[in-house]
Scaffold this motif. Sequence first.
Motif, PDB file in Angstrom:
ATOM      1  N   LYS A   1      -2.291   5.513   0.550  1.00 19.49           N
ATOM      2  CA  LYS A   1      -1.638   5.514  -0.764  1.00 19.49           C
ATOM      3  C   LYS A   1      -0.822   6.773  -1.051  1.00 19.49           C
ATOM      4  O   LYS A   1       0.201   6.696  -1.720  1.00 19.49           O
ATOM      5  CB  LYS A   1      -2.639   5.276  -1.881  1.00 19.49           C
ATOM      6  CG  LYS A   1      -3.555   6.436  -2.164  1.00 19.49           C
ATOM      7  CD  LYS A   1      -4.468   6.109  -3.332  1.00 19.49           C
ATOM      8  CE  LYS A   1      -5.386   7.262  -3.626  1.00 19.49           C
ATOM      9  NZ  LYS A   1      -6.227   6.992  -4.780  1.00 19.49           N
ATOM     10  N   GLY A   2      -1.225   7.902  -0.545  1.00 22.38           N
ATOM     11  CA  GLY A   2      -0.488   9.127  -0.825  1.00 22.38           C
ATOM     12  C   GLY A   2       0.684   9.390   0.098  1.00 22.38           C
ATOM     13  O   GLY A   2       1.471  10.305  -0.140  1.00 22.38           O
ATOM     14  N   ALA A   3       0.829   8.562   1.141  1.00 16.18           N
ATOM     15  CA  ALA A   3       1.908   8.808   2.102  1.00 16.18           C
ATOM     16  C   ALA A   3       2.559   7.499   2.554  1.00 16.18           C
ATOM     17  O   ALA A   3       2.950   7.347   3.710  1.00 16.18           O
ATOM     18  CB  ALA A   3       1.360   9.565   3.307  1.00 16.18           C
ATOM     19  N   TYR A   4       2.679   6.554   1.615  1.00 17.25           N
ATOM     20  CA  TYR A   4       3.294   5.269   1.957  1.00 17.25           C
ATOM     21  C   TYR A   4       4.803   5.358   1.822  1.00 17.25           C
ATOM     22  O   TYR A   4       5.332   5.812   0.808  1.00 17.25           O
ATOM     23  CB  TYR A   4       2.738   4.155   1.064  1.00 17.25           C
ATOM     24  CG  TYR A   4       3.128   2.784   1.547  1.00 17.25           C
ATOM     25  CD1 TYR A   4       2.687   2.314   2.769  1.00 17.25           C
ATOM     26  CD2 TYR A   4       3.954   1.971   0.778  1.00 17.25           C
ATOM     27  CE1 TYR A   4       3.046   1.058   3.221  1.00 17.25           C
ATOM     28  CE2 TYR A   4       4.318   0.707   1.216  1.00 17.25           C
ATOM     29  CZ  TYR A   4       3.866   0.257   2.444  1.00 17.25           C
ATOM     30  OH  TYR A   4       4.233  -0.989   2.898  1.00 17.25           O
ATOM     31  N   ARG A   5       5.500   4.902   2.844  1.00  9.97           N
ATOM     32  CA  ARG A   5       6.953   5.006   2.906  1.00  9.97           C
ATOM     33  C   ARG A   5       7.671   3.757   2.396  1.00  9.97           C
ATOM     34  O   ARG A   5       8.874   3.755   2.186  1.00  9.97           O
ATOM     35  CB  ARG A   5       7.344   5.279   4.359  1.00  9.97           C
ATOM     36  CG  ARG A   5       8.717   5.802   4.536  1.00  9.97           C
ATOM     37  CD  ARG A   5       8.977   6.229   5.954  1.00  9.97           C
ATOM     38  NE  ARG A   5       9.212   5.084   6.800  1.00  9.97           N
ATOM     39  CZ  ARG A   5       8.892   5.023   8.075  1.00  9.97           C
ATOM     40  NH1 ARG A   5       8.302   6.024   8.670  1.00  9.97           N
ATOM     41  NH2 ARG A   5       9.145   3.952   8.783  1.00  9.97           N
ATOM     42  N   GLY A   6       6.925   2.691   2.208  1.00  7.31           N
ATOM     43  CA  GLY A   6       7.528   1.430   1.794  1.00  7.31           C
ATOM     44  C   GLY A   6       7.663   1.300   0.296  1.00  7.31           C
ATOM     45  O   GLY A   6       7.457   2.266  -0.450  1.00  7.31           O
ATOM     46  N   PRO A   7       7.992   0.096  -0.178  1.00  6.24           N
ATOM     47  CA  PRO A   7       8.154  -0.146  -1.616  1.00  6.24           C
ATOM     48  C   PRO A   7       6.901   0.234  -2.401  1.00  6.24           C
ATOM     49  O   PRO A   7       5.787  -0.083  -2.005  1.00  6.24           O
ATOM     50  CB  PRO A   7       8.402  -1.661  -1.695  1.00  6.24           C
ATOM     51  CG  PRO A   7       8.872  -2.046  -0.338  1.00  6.24           C
ATOM     52  CD  PRO A   7       8.226  -1.098   0.625  1.00  6.24           C
ATOM     53  N   GLY A   8       7.109   0.949  -3.493  1.00  3.40           N
ATOM     54  CA  GLY A   8       6.014   1.386  -4.335  1.00  3.40           C
ATOM     55  C   GLY A   8       5.390   2.690  -3.878  1.00  3.40           C
ATOM     56  O   GLY A   8       4.520   3.231  -4.535  1.00  3.40           O
ATOM     57  N   GLY A   9       5.860   3.197  -2.755  1.00  2.24           N
ATOM     58  CA  GLY A   9       5.309   4.435  -2.207  1.00  2.24           C
ATOM     59  C   GLY A   9       6.222   5.621  -2.385  1.00  2.24           C
ATOM     60  O   GLY A   9       7.090   5.632  -3.256  1.00  2.24           O
ATOM     61  N   ASP A  10       6.037   6.598  -1.522  1.00  7.50           N
ATOM     62  CA  ASP A  10       6.712   7.883  -1.624  1.00  7.50           C
ATOM     63  C   ASP A  10       8.093   7.908  -0.967  1.00  7.50           C
ATOM     64  O   ASP A  10       8.673   8.961  -0.781  1.00  7.50           O
ATOM     65  CB  ASP A  10       5.806   8.942  -0.983  1.00  7.50           C
ATOM     66  CG  ASP A  10       6.105  10.338  -1.485  1.00  7.50           C
ATOM     67  OD1 ASP A  10       6.822  10.474  -2.481  1.00  7.50           O
ATOM     68  OD2 ASP A  10       5.621  11.283  -0.855  1.00  7.50           O
ATOM     69  N   GLY A  11       8.604   6.771  -0.571  1.00 11.15           N
ATOM     70  CA  GLY A  11       9.922   6.717   0.042  1.00 11.15           C
ATOM     71  C   GLY A  11       9.967   7.371   1.404  1.00 11.15           C
ATOM     72  O   GLY A  11       9.056   7.253   2.201  1.00 11.15           O
ATOM     73  N   SER A  12      11.018   8.103   1.669  1.00 14.39           N
ATOM     74  CA  SER A  12      11.239   8.684   3.001  1.00 14.39           C
ATOM     75  C   SER A  12      10.242   9.782   3.356  1.00 14.39           C
ATOM     76  O   SER A  12      10.123  10.154   4.518  1.00 14.39           O
ATOM     77  CB  SER A  12      12.662   9.231   3.100  1.00 14.39           C
ATOM     78  OG  SER A  12      12.843  10.252   2.146  1.00 14.39           O
ATOM     79  N   ALA A  13       9.522  10.322   2.383  1.00 19.84           N
ATOM     80  CA  ALA A  13       8.577  11.397   2.667  1.00 19.84           C
ATOM     81  C   ALA A  13       7.267  10.893   3.269  1.00 19.84           C
ATOM     82  O   ALA A  13       6.505  11.664   3.827  1.00 19.84           O
ATOM     83  CB  ALA A  13       8.276  12.175   1.383  1.00 19.84           C
ATOM     84  N   GLY A  14       6.995   9.590   3.163  1.00 17.42           N
ATOM     85  CA  GLY A  14       5.746   9.038   3.665  1.00 17.42           C
ATOM     86  C   GLY A  14       5.746   8.848   5.169  1.00 17.42           C
ATOM     87  O   GLY A  14       6.771   8.927   5.829  1.00 17.42           O
TER      88      GLY A  14
END
Length: 109
Positions: free
Chosen positions: A74-87
């Motif tokens: 949850k704190g490093a998700y790159r997909g929709p609803g997540g942290d974008g490119s930083a995940g």
Amino acid sequence: MQSFPANPDSLDGPVTLVDDQGTSWVLHRKRVDLRVVRRLVKDPGTPVVWGDMAGIVPRPTTDAERPGLWIRIKGAYRGPGGDGSAGRYLAHEFRAESGRLLLYVEDDC
């Protein structure tokens, strides 16, 4: 479980994963929303496969790993609803012919 030539997110056409029991899982949705990831990780009836080495080496997760998976993702998700490119994680939904779901999580370490 077979390896992929590239991570499932970058593969075109039908992508199939055959598990150790011989069940064929077909990629149904790429980059699922973080809310879907949460629901599937917390559902004990949904298998979760971890894609090591940037998503190309799949391995089934154990029941002992499941409680920590959501916290990790949850704190490093790159997909929709997540942290974008930083995940560093992306998740995809696979389906078996029976309609069962499988969650595939790419770890782009």
